[in-house]
Design a protein around this motif. Sequence first.
Motif, mmCIF file in Angstrom:
data_model
loop_
_atom_site.group_PDB
_atom_site.id
_atom_site.type_symbol
_atom_site.label_atom_id
_atom_site.label_comp_id
_atom_site.label_asym_id
_atom_site.label_seq_id
_atom_site.Cartn_x
_atom_site.Cartn_y
_atom_site.Cartn_z
ATOM 1 N N PRO A 122 0.811 -1.230 0.000
ATOM 2 C CA PRO A 122 0.000 0.000 0.000
ATOM 3 C C PRO A 122 0.838 1.272 0.000
ATOM 4 O O PRO A 122 0.452 2.275 -0.621
ATOM 5 C CB PRO A 122 -0.824 -0.134 1.294
ATOM 6 N N ASP A 126 1.257 4.304 -3.246
ATOM 7 C CA ASP A 126 1.150 5.753 -3.098
ATOM 8 C C ASP A 126 2.285 6.480 -3.813
ATOM 9 O O ASP A 126 2.417 7.701 -3.715
ATOM 10 C CB ASP A 126 1.169 6.141 -1.613
ATOM 11 N N PRO A 341 -1.890 -0.009 6.348
ATOM 12 C CA PRO A 341 -2.950 0.404 5.411
ATOM 13 C C PRO A 341 -3.406 -0.769 4.554
ATOM 14 O O PRO A 341 -2.581 -1.573 4.101
ATOM 15 C CB PRO A 341 -2.280 1.490 4.565
ATOM 16 N N LEU A 343 -5.183 -2.726 1.203
ATOM 17 C CA LEU A 343 -5.251 -2.539 -0.243
ATOM 18 C C LEU A 343 -6.652 -2.081 -0.635
ATOM 19 O O LEU A 343 -7.638 -2.574 -0.078
ATOM 20 C CB LEU A 343 -4.939 -3.841 -0.971
ATOM 21 N N PRO A 344 -6.773 -1.171 -1.575
ATOM 22 C CA PRO A 344 -8.104 -0.778 -2.049
ATOM 23 C C PRO A 344 -8.837 -1.988 -2.633
ATOM 24 O O PRO A 344 -8.194 -2.898 -3.181
ATOM 25 C CB PRO A 344 -7.795 0.262 -3.136
ATOM 26 N N PRO A 345 -10.167 -2.027 -2.534
ATOM 27 C CA PRO A 345 -10.938 -3.173 -3.053
ATOM 28 C C PRO A 345 -10.661 -3.487 -4.517
ATOM 29 O O PRO A 345 -10.593 -4.654 -4.898
ATOM 30 C CB PRO A 345 -12.394 -2.736 -2.837
ATOM 31 N N GLU A 346 -10.488 -2.441 -5.351
ATOM 32 C CA GLU A 346 -10.253 -2.706 -6.774
ATOM 33 C C GLU A 346 -8.912 -3.403 -7.003
ATOM 34 O O GLU A 346 -8.754 -4.206 -7.925
ATOM 35 C CB GLU A 346 -10.325 -1.414 -7.598
ATOM 36 N N ILE A 347 -7.931 -3.115 -6.126
ATOM 37 C CA ILE A 347 -6.631 -3.784 -6.238
ATOM 38 C C ILE A 347 -6.759 -5.240 -5.796
ATOM 39 O O ILE A 347 -6.187 -6.149 -6.407
ATOM 40 C CB ILE A 347 -5.567 -3.061 -5.392
ATOM 41 N N GLN A 348 -7.524 -5.480 -4.757
ATOM 42 C CA GLN A 348 -7.746 -6.848 -4.296
ATOM 43 C C GLN A 348 -8.415 -7.683 -5.391
ATOM 44 O O GLN A 348 -8.075 -8.850 -5.591
ATOM 45 C CB GLN A 348 -8.592 -6.842 -3.029
ATOM 46 N N GLU A 349 -9.362 -7.076 -6.097
ATOM 47 C CA GLU A 349 -10.018 -7.772 -7.192
ATOM 48 C C GLU A 349 -9.017 -8.084 -8.302
ATOM 49 O O GLU A 349 -9.055 -9.153 -8.915
ATOM 50 C CB GLU A 349 -11.163 -6.922 -7.737
ATOM 51 N N VAL A 375 -7.161 0.452 -13.060
ATOM 52 C CA VAL A 375 -6.499 0.837 -11.814
ATOM 53 C C VAL A 375 -5.850 2.196 -12.003
ATOM 54 O O VAL A 375 -5.055 2.374 -12.927
ATOM 55 C CB VAL A 375 -5.418 -0.198 -11.419
#
Length: 420
Positions: A122, A126, A341, A343-349, A375
């Motif tokens: 994470p 950034d 922090p 991972l954003p949900p879209e990254i997990q997907e 992304v």
Amino acid sequence: MGTVPIDQFEAILSILPSWIRLFAREYQEELEEIALQEGRPPSLWLGNRFVEGERVVEPSDLEAVKQKLKAEYQVEFREDGRAGISGTLHRISALYDRYGILVGMTIRLARVVKGLADPIIPFLLDGKSLLIIGPPGVGKTTLLRDVIRQLAIIYGPKVVIVDTSNEIGGEGRVPHPVLGASKRVQVRIPDPMKGENHLSMLARAYYEAVANHGPQIVVGDEVSSKDDVAVVETIGRRGVWAVVTVHGRVLRDVLGNPVLHPLVGYPDMERGRLLGTPVFDMGMEVRGRGLFHLYLSLEEALRETLEGRQPRYVRIRFRFGEGAEAVMVHPDGTEEPYALPPLPPEIQERYAQAEDKEVRIYGKGQRQEVQTLPVPAPPMPEPRPLQGEPELPANRKARIEVLARSLLEELGKKEAFARR
């Protein structure tokens, strides 16, 4: 860190004589290295101890390994005494006597630890660059591979790796699948007749990575010489995102190595201060397998260390199959829980999609197609001017063009000097 299976263990076992193969299988959960030496029993290194076989290695055993490498994998030992099986991470090093006769081998076995880089990804997303510090054998390269694996899931070929000695992606033309869609730049063997040496070829590899392949992020392992330090500094200060490893136990070891000073802000050791700014945003010590000390601000940590104080850091423990836990350690030794922090949900997907694709490509099963999610690119790091140089263009493409010209000029000067 739990039991991590050896990656592609059968590939390396296939080249060994049957009696050594059976011996190695007995200890495969702990096995890290196989040492073969003529007239001695085979020795297995298990991380903190070794065990020996019950019979000695004969010249015919060594020759059998050599011939299997050549016949089955079209591989022979290079001039540097190394060989490997394309698409694997295992390293085979030859041991010769003074007359150049093969008398032994060292086989280092590799493990792929998926999830090892979870705690720091994470931060990297950034747009923060990272300097990884650690001595040999603690898992720096294993960590770096998982960093690459995860970044390549998101940025694909925009992740460009400078593989100094094929430690990251393994021997051969085809890199290990763990590197995903990233690009690997191998450091070519130098030709002394042309005035080339390993350091000049390494510097050229970094130049090629940036000038020719348009990276979003450059990854390098074991930066250690003046030449590659100079190129990495130039890259970092021109706004290119970077993750590299260097040798050392702790941050102070880097400060004590003058060769690495350009990467850490030109420290004045006598006066205890920095003369410039570090190339990297963050620093991390690899203290052991799965144990990391993360400095969220490398500049702050360096200044504190130079002034004789202990900087604060995040202590991260990773256990295979269990995940990571973290605490913030303050200068006075007090600790408090630290929330890494997510991972954003879209990254997990996106990660789930990558796992699905790996299963399909490598024939381990069949799953349905999934839709690719866009992304957003992370914020690019601010360009940091070199000592005494003017500010660079804010536009990333323009910065890359400036960098390419600068590196080409530097390498041209070095080649001209070498020809004299």
